[in-house]
Design an enzyme around this catalytic site. Structure first.
Site, PDB file in Angstrom:
ATOM      1  N   THR A 129      20.619 -38.741 -36.829  1.00 36.30           N
ATOM      2  CA  THR A 129      21.301 -38.662 -38.106  1.00 36.30           C
ATOM      3  C   THR A 129      22.410 -39.736 -38.138  1.00 36.30           C
ATOM      4  O   THR A 129      22.588 -40.434 -37.160  1.00 36.30           O
ATOM      5  CB  THR A 129      21.825 -37.212 -38.202  1.00 36.30           C
ATOM      6  OG1 THR A 129      21.929 -36.825 -39.525  1.00 36.30           O
ATOM      7  CG2 THR A 129      23.133 -37.044 -37.521  1.00 36.30           C
ATOM      8  N   ARG A 176      17.501 -23.785 -43.824  1.00 35.95           N
ATOM      9  CA  ARG A 176      18.454 -23.988 -42.722  1.00 35.95           C
ATOM     10  C   ARG A 176      19.619 -24.907 -43.139  1.00 35.95           C
ATOM     11  O   ARG A 176      19.451 -25.914 -43.792  1.00 35.95           O
ATOM     12  CB  ARG A 176      17.689 -24.601 -41.560  1.00 35.95           C
ATOM     13  CG  ARG A 176      18.513 -24.887 -40.329  1.00 35.95           C
ATOM     14  CD  ARG A 176      18.876 -26.335 -40.229  1.00 35.95           C
ATOM     15  NE  ARG A 176      19.577 -26.607 -38.980  1.00 35.95           N
ATOM     16  CZ  ARG A 176      20.073 -27.780 -38.665  1.00 35.95           C
ATOM     17  NH1 ARG A 176      19.937 -28.805 -39.481  1.00 35.95           N
ATOM     18  NH2 ARG A 176      20.700 -27.952 -37.533  1.00 35.95           N
ATOM     19  N   VAL A 177      20.826 -24.517 -42.745  1.00 31.77           N
ATOM     20  CA  VAL A 177      22.002 -25.363 -42.977  1.00 31.77           C
ATOM     21  C   VAL A 177      22.546 -25.796 -41.625  1.00 31.77           C
ATOM     22  O   VAL A 177      22.851 -24.952 -40.772  1.00 31.77           O
ATOM     23  CB  VAL A 177      23.099 -24.602 -43.753  1.00 31.77           C
ATOM     24  CG1 VAL A 177      24.312 -25.494 -43.971  1.00 31.77           C
ATOM     25  CG2 VAL A 177      22.561 -24.099 -45.094  1.00 31.77           C
ATOM     26  N   GLY A 178      22.659 -27.089 -41.420  1.00 33.47           N
ATOM     27  CA  GLY A 178      23.218 -27.624 -40.177  1.00 33.47           C
ATOM     28  C   GLY A 178      24.704 -27.888 -40.313  1.00 33.47           C
ATOM     29  O   GLY A 178      25.375 -27.414 -41.242  1.00 33.47           O
ATOM     30  N   GLY A 210      24.003 -34.242 -33.614  1.00 37.90           N
ATOM     31  CA  GLY A 210      23.277 -33.509 -32.586  1.00 37.90           C
ATOM     32  C   GLY A 210      22.819 -32.158 -33.118  1.00 37.90           C
ATOM     33  O   GLY A 210      22.668 -31.982 -34.327  1.00 37.90           O
ATOM     34  N   GLY A 213      22.842 -29.073 -34.754  1.00 36.06           N
ATOM     35  CA  GLY A 213      23.810 -28.572 -35.721  1.00 36.06           C
ATOM     36  C   GLY A 213      24.302 -27.167 -35.433  1.00 36.06           C
ATOM     37  O   GLY A 213      25.478 -26.852 -35.664  1.00 36.06           O
TER      38      GLY A 213
HETATM   39  N1  ASP Z   1      23.522 -32.520 -36.797  1.00 37.68           N
HETATM   40  C1  ASP Z   1      22.348 -32.671 -37.601  1.00 37.68           C
HETATM   41  C2  ASP Z   1      21.854 -31.313 -38.017  1.00 37.68           C
HETATM   42  O1  ASP Z   1      21.873 -30.405 -37.227  1.00 37.68           O
HETATM   43  C3  ASP Z   1      21.249 -33.405 -36.931  1.00 37.68           C
HETATM   44  C4  ASP Z   1      21.652 -34.639 -36.223  1.00 37.68           C
HETATM   45  O2  ASP Z   1      22.802 -34.894 -35.978  1.00 37.68           O
HETATM   46  O3  ASP Z   1      20.755 -35.392 -35.915  1.00 37.68           O
HETATM   47  O4  ASP Z   1      21.399 -31.170 -39.120  1.00 37.68           O
END
Ligand code: ASP
Length: 275
Positions: free
Chosen positions: A151, A179-181, A202, A204
């Site tokens: 991301t 889903r909510v990250g 990372g 979430g």
């Molecule tokens: N942190 C993001 C999420 O969990 C994913 C990512 O950082 O790659 O949605």
């Protein structure tokens, strides 16, 4: 009067390693050019983030990963050190959710989700177009179970001392549509206050449980720990080691810095040192 030197830092996610470095540099250079020509940190952070959203190698905007039901939903957030914040969650057909989040900064309602977010964006004239999405291998339409975390996030500081953090994601791969990250959740995926900002990437769920960005921010601010030491502390003590997590931070002076428990690409620029 204190002279504040413009700077920017961007990351390309927790995990993908050095092969995304050049792509990141393009975005950082865009922000640097804006700051060098007198643009502000808000413009610099948004435009750098848009470049990363438009680059299909990143799990954000155009390159967002497919969810378990085949949908592609994008999240984004933006916060300014003066307290303004905007965030959008699970937007369909939105290749640049960061522009929608930025448009919410001066609104009474500063966070929107799903269909309501898309309707609001339509009324404001934000681009609506299909995001094809990709599997973790980069193949359109082929879903698999590998978790990926590439991301994007950007922090920019301008000569007025304004600091802005912008983050954008398609979410972790193989997650369900509701889903909510961490990315759109203030304090979890990002935090900016006064002239200090932190952004996370990372897994979430681990980041959200730890309220990671805010905790790291508070430690830098209140205990006068360095950016690097505070980020290392946050990852070491608040995240269990099986979760890939990375952080970037930028304060009122000096360059930004990135720290991760995995191979997180990050790139930085500061006006005086790099011209
Ligand atoms: N942190 C993001 C999420 O969990 C994913 C990512 O950082 O790659 O949605």
């Amino acid at each position: 009067m204190e002279i504040i030197i413009p700077a920017v830092i961007a990351h390309g996610g927790a995990g993908p390693g050095p092969n995304r470095q050049e792509n990141l540099e393009v975005a950082v250079q865009k922000a640097a050019n804006i700051l060098k020509s007198g643009g502000n940190a808000l413009e610099a952070a948004v435009e750098a983030c848009v470049i990363l959203e438009d680059d299909p190698v990143f799990n954000a905007g155009t390159g967002s990963v497919i969810r378990t039901d085949g949908s592609v939903l994008t999240d984004a957030s933006i916060q300014i050190g003066d307290g303004r914040v905007g965030f959008v969650i699970a937007m369909e057909d939105t290749p640049n959710p960061i522009r929608v989040a930025a448009d919410l900064l001066d609104e009474e309602i500063n966070g929107l989700t799903s269909e309501g977010a898309r309707i609001w964006a339509d009324n404001r004239g934000h681009q609506r177009s299909k995001v094809a999405g990709r599997s973790p291998e980069g193949q359109i339409g082929d879903i698999n179970t590998e978790i990926m975390g590439d991301t994007v996030g950007v922090i920019a500081r301008d000569s007025s001392g304004m600091i802005v953090v912008a983050t954008s994601t398609g979410g972790c791969s193989f997650r369900p549509p509701g889903r909510v990250g961490d990315v759109p959740l203030p304090g979890s995926g990002f935090w900016a206050e006064d002239c200090l900002a932190v952004a996370a990437t990372g897994i979430g769920e681990a980041i959200t449980r730890a309220l990671l960005s805010n905790k790291v921010y508070e430690r830098i601010k209140n205990e006068e720990v360095s950016l690097e030491d505070s980020m290392e502390w946050g990852i070491r003590t608040l995240i269990s080691p099986e979760h890939s997590v990375g952080l970037i931070a930028l304060g009122s002076t000096g360059a930004g810095i990135g720290v991760a428990n995995t191979d997180m690409p990050w790139a930085t620029w500061e006006a005086e040192s790099n011209g």
